[in-house]
Design an enzyme around this catalytic site. Structure first.
Site, PDB file in Angstrom:
ATOM      1  N   LYS A 218     -13.232  53.231   8.041  1.00 43.72           N
ATOM      2  CA  LYS A 218     -12.007  52.999   7.286  1.00 43.72           C
ATOM      3  C   LYS A 218     -11.976  53.942   6.093  1.00 43.72           C
ATOM      4  CE  LYS A 218     -10.545  48.250   8.157  1.00 43.72           C
ATOM      5  NZ  LYS A 218     -10.306  46.913   7.541  1.00 43.72           N
TER       6      LYS A 218
ATOM      7  N   GLU B  64      -7.986  31.029  13.370  1.00 43.31           N
ATOM      8  CA  GLU B  64      -7.271  29.972  12.688  1.00 43.31           C
ATOM      9  C   GLU B  64      -7.440  28.620  13.384  1.00 43.31           C
ATOM     10  OE1 GLU B  64      -5.327  33.887  11.764  1.00 43.31           O
ATOM     11  OE2 GLU B  64      -5.905  32.857  13.609  1.00 43.31           O
TER      12      GLU B  64
ATOM     13  N   ARG C  62      -0.755  29.295  13.806  1.00 39.49           N
ATOM     14  CA  ARG C  62      -1.656  29.518  14.931  1.00 39.49           C
ATOM     15  C   ARG C  62      -2.622  28.353  15.131  1.00 39.49           C
ATOM     16  NH1 ARG C  62      -3.503  35.770  14.908  1.00 39.49           N
ATOM     17  NH2 ARG C  62      -3.063  35.540  17.118  1.00 39.49           N
TER      18      ARG C  62
END
Length: 618
Positions: A281, A367, A395
């Site tokens: 990243k 979740e 979710r």
């Protein structure tokens, strides 16, 4: 402009990219990386993820015949280079701004955006559907899913892979792993084996031997074990192989030549394939490499500086207030257990995670698991607090009903980013939680109008016997001097101003706008505070003296707090008119919070206008 980006200026669509020679691709990648850095630093947006996927994006569009071949991006933070190469580089400076480019891949925006995304771990399921449909319709197209190692932690990704391994369509999953480093010698070795394992000679040998040995199960089993042993020595792909995928990698995701060669080989393979690449990243911009979390989403900044501009000291955000409440509560209660599905920074939990590591649980992007895990903690006698964004709690809805509310467990849901969130757009607006929560038995649902009420409601929900939810907005409060949170009387509203004829019933953080709008009518203003249970005694008293109720909420009107008021009034003899104001029956586009609220008529001027229009029509 032309001198700065000699190759990129010639590329408007992937067809232009495919006219370049392979030797030109590294230079193009450098130009895209610089263009991305310059654009995002001037306009704000997601940065580190896109810097890490430049070579991958170039290689994918170079090898695959997009848009006929389908690239399905997961989440989409990493898709800025994809937008640059697919006709949108001149509009990149408008990304995440009102009427500008959508922050994520979006079907309505481009034929190159196959799946509209924002929530994680959806790409493999969608790609599988595309691949199966393509085979049934004899379409000559390839399907590629690009998913990060974080998104791969969600169960949905493995459900899709398990299905794909069973039915074996032609598809490729690219696992973009930006948390693994590969040393130089191991990287070179893996490049060699990736080319070998994806090449036609090896593939033909493997598939041919399977057919040849199919009548001889013992020998076939031995050959298969030998193949797995060879792979096991060079790549950690066992789990993917067990799911039915042919695993290749890991390879260096910043070596565009190796990517092109490997993808070119894999494009011709049949069945489900997985290419594991390692990326960094923030690649190519040192500050982002060193702090990828800080440079994930950035404000405007000067790339020449070694750090982002410091946030001006000011009113703390609701997330920060929640984080401080967590720490203060845990100081006095070792039973508190804080759970988050991979949103530590966003939910204001960094300090808590450092001070109370044994009471802090980041369950990754899961979740559903986070909710049922909290149920288990509650059954065991601890006091779980689930910190979760409104859009992500959707979710875990079945688990909220079945595993928490049905069993009336003591779980507190601290619901961040409720209402309009702004630049992240339709996938992230917290538009539905009041509607989907208030219909669940046993739920206590609260909406604070300011930061002190937020503290009081968190304390109320934490002490409550049964499931409770506090939903609060993104951003700062109104700047109150805060005291320690105290439990409220459940279901009790608060009168802000006593007026006549019209009663403004406020649910949530729009109260300052409501007060200004109500003043134009000398209307009564009530901070309702509790969506469930409603203060029905308050409503009964108001019905004796008021002819119009105006309900205000930053939630969809359908099924929301205003609907709860209407349902109650319908059961009474007195029937004042009710004007429900909130979010319309549509997905709310991106823009700043103030811009969106003004457009929807939820600022003071808009509220006043809507009430006047209603009075005229009635």
């Amino acid at each position: 402009m032309t001198e700065k980006y000699p190759l990129l200026d010639k590329i408007n669509f992937p067809a232009d990219l495919r006219r370049l020679s392979r030797t030109q691709l590294p230079e193009l990648c450098a130009e895209i990386r610089q263009f991305l850095l310059t654009s995002v630093s001037q306009s704000s947006g997601h940065l580190a993820s896109g810097l890490g996927t430049v070579e991958l994006t170039v290689a994918l569009h170079y090898v695959y015949h997009t848009p006929q071949d389908k690239l399905v991006w997961d989440v989409g933070h990493q898709a800025y280079p994809h937008k640059i190469l697919t006709g949108r580089k001149q509009q990149l400076h408008t990304i995440r701004q009102k009427d500008g480019l959508h922050p994520f891949p979006w079907r309505e925006e481009s034929e190159y955006d196959v799946l509209s995304v924002g929530h994680s771990s959806t790409s493999i399921s969608a790609s599988l559907g595309l691949a199966v449909a393509a085979q049934r319709q004899n379409l000559k197209q390839k399907v590629v899913s690009i998913i990060g190692d974080g998104a791969m932690t969600a169960g949905m990704a493995f459900e899709a892979m398990n299905h794909a391994g069973d039915i074996k369509p032609d598809m490729l999953v690219v696992l973009n792993d930006n948390d693994m480093s590969i040393s130089e010698n191991v990287g070179a070795l893996n490049h060699h084996f990736a080319r070998l394992l994806s090449g036609r000679f090896y593939t033909s040998l493997r598939e041919g031997s399977k057919k040849l040995l199919s009548p001889l199960p013992h020998i076939r089993h031995f050959a298969s074990r030998a193949e797995e042993h060879m792979k096991g020595m060079m790549a950690p792909g066992t789990i993917f192989e067990e799911l039915g995928f042919n695993y290749i990698g890991p390879i260096d995701g910043h070596d565009v030549d190796a990517l092109v060669e490997t993808l070119s080989n894999m494009r011709h393979l049949s069945g489900p394939q997985l290419l594991h690449i390692a990326t960094q990243k923030g690649k190519g911009y040192k500050p982002a490499e060193q702090d990828p979390i800080g440079y994930h989403g950035v404000p405007k900044f000067d790339p020449a500086e070694s750090s982002l501009p410091k946030k001006a000291a000011g009113i703390p955000s609701y997330s920060e207030i929640f984080g401080q409440w967590l720490c203060d509560t845990a100081d006095n209660d070792s039973l508190l257990m804080a759970v988050t599905p991979a949103m530590r920074e966003g939910s204001g939990m960094v300090e808590f995670s450092q001070r109370f590591p044994k009471q802090y649980f980041d369950v990754a992007i899961a979740e559903q698991h986070s909710v049922t895990y909290a149920a288990g903690l509650a059954i065991a006698g601890t006091k779980p607090v689930v910190a979760i964004y409104s859009t992500f709690l959707q979710r875990g809805y079945d688990q909220l009903i079945h595993d928490v509310a049905l069993q009336n467990l003591d779980v507190l849901f601290a619901i961040d980013r409720a209402g309009i969130v702004g630049a992240d757009g339709p996938t992230h607006q917290g538009a539905f939680d009041l509607s989907y929560l208030r219909c669940i038995p046993n739920m206590l649902v609260m909406a604070p109008s300011n930061e002190q009420e937020c503290l009081d409601m968190l304390t109320t929900g934490y002490q409550h016997k049964g499931p409770a939810a506090v939903r609060y907005p993104r951003g700062a409060g109104i700047g109150l001097e805060l005291r320690q949170g105290k439990a409220l009387d459940i279901g009790q509203a608060k009168t802000i101003h006593q007026g006549q004829d019209i009663a403004f019933l406020n649910f949530g953080a729009l109260l300052p706008e409501v007060e200004v709008a109500a003043a134009a009518f000398n209307a009564t203003v009530i901070d309702m505070r509790f969506v469930k249970p409603l203060d029905t005694d308050c409503l009964d008293e108001l019905m004796k003296t008021h002819t119009l109720f105006v309900t205000i909420e930053e939630n969809v009107i359908a099924g929301g707090a205003g609907s709860a008021v209407c349902e109650y009034i319908a059961q009474r003899e007195s029937s004042p008119q009710v004007l429900r104001l909130g979010l319309p029956d549509e997905f709310i586009k991106h823009g700043s919070q103030n811009e969106v609220r003004a457009e929807l008529g939820l600022d003071a001027r808009g509220l006043e206008r809507q009430v006047k229009d209603f009075i005229k029509q009635n």
